[in-house]
Design a protein around this motif. Structure first.
Motif, PDB file in Angstrom:
ATOM      1  N   VAL A   5      20.577  55.785  52.252  1.00  0.00           N
ATOM      2  CA  VAL A   5      20.514  54.982  53.470  1.00  0.00           C
ATOM      3  C   VAL A   5      20.671  55.902  54.675  1.00  0.00           C
ATOM      4  CG1 VAL A   5      21.499  53.027  54.729  1.00  0.00           C
ATOM      5  CG2 VAL A   5      21.624  53.077  52.213  1.00  0.00           C
ATOM      6  N   LEU A   6      19.695  55.862  55.569  1.00  0.00           N
ATOM      7  CA  LEU A   6      19.758  56.647  56.798  1.00  0.00           C
ATOM      8  C   LEU A   6      19.923  55.698  57.972  1.00  0.00           C
ATOM      9  CD1 LEU A   6      16.892  59.239  56.195  1.00  0.00           C
ATOM     10  CD2 LEU A   6      19.294  59.333  55.475  1.00  0.00           C
ATOM     11  N   PHE A   7      21.047  55.791  58.646  1.00  0.00           N
ATOM     12  CA  PHE A   7      21.342  54.969  59.813  1.00  0.00           C
ATOM     13  C   PHE A   7      20.787  55.661  61.052  1.00  0.00           C
ATOM     14  CE2 PHE A   7      24.180  53.971  63.389  1.00  0.00           C
ATOM     15  CZ  PHE A   7      24.134  52.596  63.391  1.00  0.00           C
ATOM     16  N   GLU A  64      22.864  44.920  61.071  1.00  0.00           N
ATOM     17  CA  GLU A  64      23.213  43.604  60.535  1.00  0.00           C
ATOM     18  C   GLU A  64      22.204  43.155  59.475  1.00  0.00           C
ATOM     19  OE1 GLU A  64      23.120  44.372  63.812  1.00  0.00           O
ATOM     20  OE2 GLU A  64      25.290  44.443  64.102  1.00  0.00           O
ATOM     21  N   ALA A  65      20.923  43.443  59.694  1.00  0.00           N
ATOM     22  CA  ALA A  65      19.895  43.095  58.704  1.00  0.00           C
ATOM     23  C   ALA A  65      20.119  43.870  57.410  1.00  0.00           C
ATOM     24  CB  ALA A  65      18.501  43.364  59.263  1.00  0.00           C
ATOM     25  N   PHE A  66      20.498  45.136  57.519  1.00  0.00           N
ATOM     26  CA  PHE A  66      20.801  45.931  56.322  1.00  0.00           C
ATOM     27  C   PHE A  66      21.977  45.314  55.573  1.00  0.00           C
ATOM     28  CE2 PHE A  66      23.633  49.209  54.554  1.00  0.00           C
ATOM     29  CZ  PHE A  66      22.856  49.593  53.468  1.00  0.00           C
ATOM     30  N   LEU A  67      23.052  45.006  56.300  1.00  0.00           N
ATOM     31  CA  LEU A  67      24.228  44.413  55.647  1.00  0.00           C
ATOM     32  C   LEU A  67      23.863  43.104  54.966  1.00  0.00           C
ATOM     33  CD1 LEU A  67      27.022  45.034  58.302  1.00  0.00           C
ATOM     34  CD2 LEU A  67      26.651  46.270  56.146  1.00  0.00           C
ATOM     35  N   LEU A  70      22.333  43.545  51.489  1.00  0.00           N
ATOM     36  CA  LEU A  70      23.151  44.127  50.418  1.00  0.00           C
ATOM     37  C   LEU A  70      23.555  43.066  49.405  1.00  0.00           C
ATOM     38  CD1 LEU A  70      25.661  46.431  52.341  1.00  0.00           C
ATOM     39  CD2 LEU A  70      23.791  47.163  50.846  1.00  0.00           C
ATOM     40  N   PRO A  71      23.510  43.391  48.121  1.00  0.00           N
ATOM     41  CA  PRO A  71      24.063  42.456  47.142  1.00  0.00           C
ATOM     42  C   PRO A  71      25.582  42.382  47.301  1.00  0.00           C
ATOM     43  CG  PRO A  71      23.175  44.438  46.058  1.00  0.00           C
ATOM     44  CD  PRO A  71      22.922  44.576  47.524  1.00  0.00           C
ATOM     45  N   PRO A  72      26.190  41.265  46.915  1.00  0.00           N
ATOM     46  CA  PRO A  72      27.639  41.089  47.117  1.00  0.00           C
ATOM     47  C   PRO A  72      28.481  42.188  46.472  1.00  0.00           C
ATOM     48  CG  PRO A  72      26.631  39.052  46.328  1.00  0.00           C
ATOM     49  CD  PRO A  72      25.565  40.103  46.301  1.00  0.00           C
ATOM     50  N   GLU A  73      28.020  42.733  45.367  1.00  0.00           N
ATOM     51  CA  GLU A  73      28.812  43.739  44.655  1.00  0.00           C
ATOM     52  C   GLU A  73      28.532  45.169  45.126  1.00  0.00           C
ATOM     53  OE1 GLU A  73      24.912  43.375  42.591  1.00  0.00           O
ATOM     54  OE2 GLU A  73      26.319  41.946  43.422  1.00  0.00           O
ATOM     55  N   ALA A  74      27.728  45.332  46.155  1.00  0.00           N
ATOM     56  CA  ALA A  74      27.326  46.669  46.613  1.00  0.00           C
ATOM     57  C   ALA A  74      28.521  47.494  47.074  1.00  0.00           C
ATOM     58  CB  ALA A  74      26.311  46.549  47.744  1.00  0.00           C
ATOM     59  N   GLY A  95      23.915  52.201  41.363  1.00  0.00           N
ATOM     60  CA  GLY A  95      23.751  51.134  42.332  1.00  0.00           C
ATOM     61  C   GLY A  95      24.470  51.346  43.649  1.00  0.00           C
ATOM     62  N   ASP A  96      25.257  52.423  43.782  1.00  0.00           N
ATOM     63  CA  ASP A  96      25.944  52.697  45.048  1.00  0.00           C
ATOM     64  C   ASP A  96      24.944  52.992  46.156  1.00  0.00           C
ATOM     65  OD1 ASP A  96      28.418  52.375  43.875  1.00  0.00           O
ATOM     66  OD2 ASP A  96      28.975  54.495  43.955  1.00  0.00           O
ATOM     67  N   TYR A  97      25.374  52.756  47.383  1.00  0.00           N
ATOM     68  CA  TYR A  97      24.590  53.046  48.584  1.00  0.00           C
ATOM     69  C   TYR A  97      25.249  54.222  49.295  1.00  0.00           C
ATOM     70  CZ  TYR A  97      22.138  48.615  48.001  1.00  0.00           C
ATOM     71  OH  TYR A  97      21.365  47.592  47.516  1.00  0.00           O
ATOM     72  N   LEU A  98      24.495  55.292  49.491  1.00  0.00           N
ATOM     73  CA  LEU A  98      25.011  56.483  50.163  1.00  0.00           C
ATOM     74  C   LEU A  98      24.485  56.468  51.588  1.00  0.00           C
ATOM     75  CD1 LEU A  98      24.389  59.100  47.329  1.00  0.00           C
ATOM     76  CD2 LEU A  98      26.281  57.483  47.605  1.00  0.00           C
ATOM     77  N   LEU A  99      25.378  56.287  52.535  1.00  0.00           N
ATOM     78  CA  LEU A  99      25.027  56.076  53.937  1.00  0.00           C
ATOM     79  C   LEU A  99      25.240  57.346  54.746  1.00  0.00           C
ATOM     80  CD1 LEU A  99      24.397  54.151  56.345  1.00  0.00           C
ATOM     81  CD2 LEU A  99      26.841  53.544  56.313  1.00  0.00           C
ATOM     82  N   PHE A 100      24.182  57.774  55.431  1.00  0.00           N
ATOM     83  CA  PHE A 100      24.219  58.978  56.259  1.00  0.00           C
ATOM     84  C   PHE A 100      23.861  58.598  57.695  1.00  0.00           C
ATOM     85  CE2 PHE A 100      23.337  60.229  51.956  1.00  0.00           C
ATOM     86  CZ  PHE A 100      24.096  61.373  51.764  1.00  0.00           C
ATOM     87  N   GLY A 101      24.552  59.205  58.656  1.00  0.00           N
ATOM     88  CA  GLY A 101      24.333  58.891  60.062  1.00  0.00           C
ATOM     89  C   GLY A 101      23.281  59.761  60.714  1.00  0.00           C
ATOM     90  N   PRO A 102      23.020  59.489  61.999  1.00  0.00           N
ATOM     91  CA  PRO A 102      22.041  60.271  62.738  1.00  0.00           C
ATOM     92  C   PRO A 102      22.477  61.729  62.872  1.00  0.00           C
ATOM     93  CG  PRO A 102      22.945  58.484  64.105  1.00  0.00           C
ATOM     94  CD  PRO A 102      23.638  58.440  62.794  1.00  0.00           C
TER      95      PRO A 102
END
Length: 144
Positions: A5-7, A64-67, A70-74, A95-102
């Protein structure tokens, strides 16, 4: 499989390289707008080479659309140089989401407060890694 995931990514070449990594590993790639480039940007497309048809690309118009998608168990892991937990201490799961910022500013404090933070330890004098390299570090850890 994990989700990358790229924010609000800013540099098209980094995103193109990460798209190649996602295609090679079979990981979905999520981009959260606003983006610092257009999806048709030549630099983005060139960095992704001819692998774009193999990228499971999911673009979200807002945080907010990304959130909401997300499935409830994400489980979301927020990568940040400011996080206390080392990448080597985290226990990632399928199934984990790896979130990286700008690239220029990282993830906002509100996002970092919401999800477990993970940092890539760098004992040398370097402050940060290129975003595409940081994404690749996770993969090296997960197989080794």
């Amino acid at each position: 499989m994990v989700h990358l995931v790229l924010f609000q990514p800013e540099i098209p070449q980094n995103t193109g390289n990460i798209a190649r990594t996602a295609a090679a590993l079979g990981f979905p790639l999520h981009l959260i707008r606003p983006l610092g480039f257009r999806l048709g940007d030549k630099r983005l497309l060139r960095a992704g080479l001819d692998y774009w048809p193999h990228v499971d690309l999911r673009v979200h118009d807002t945080w907010e659309a990304f959130l909401g998608a997300l499935p409830p168990e994400a489980r979301v892991w927020a990568f940040s140089a400011r996080a206390e937990q080392s990448l080597y201490e985290a226990r990632f799961q399928e199934g984990d989401y790896l979130l990286f910022g700008p690239e220029t500013r990282g993830l906002p404090p509100g996002i970092l407060a919401r999800f477990p933070g993970v940092r890539i330890p760098m004992p040398g004098p370097v402050r940060s890694l290129n975003l595409a390299v940081a994404v690749g570090v996770y993969r090296q850890l997960s197989v080794g």
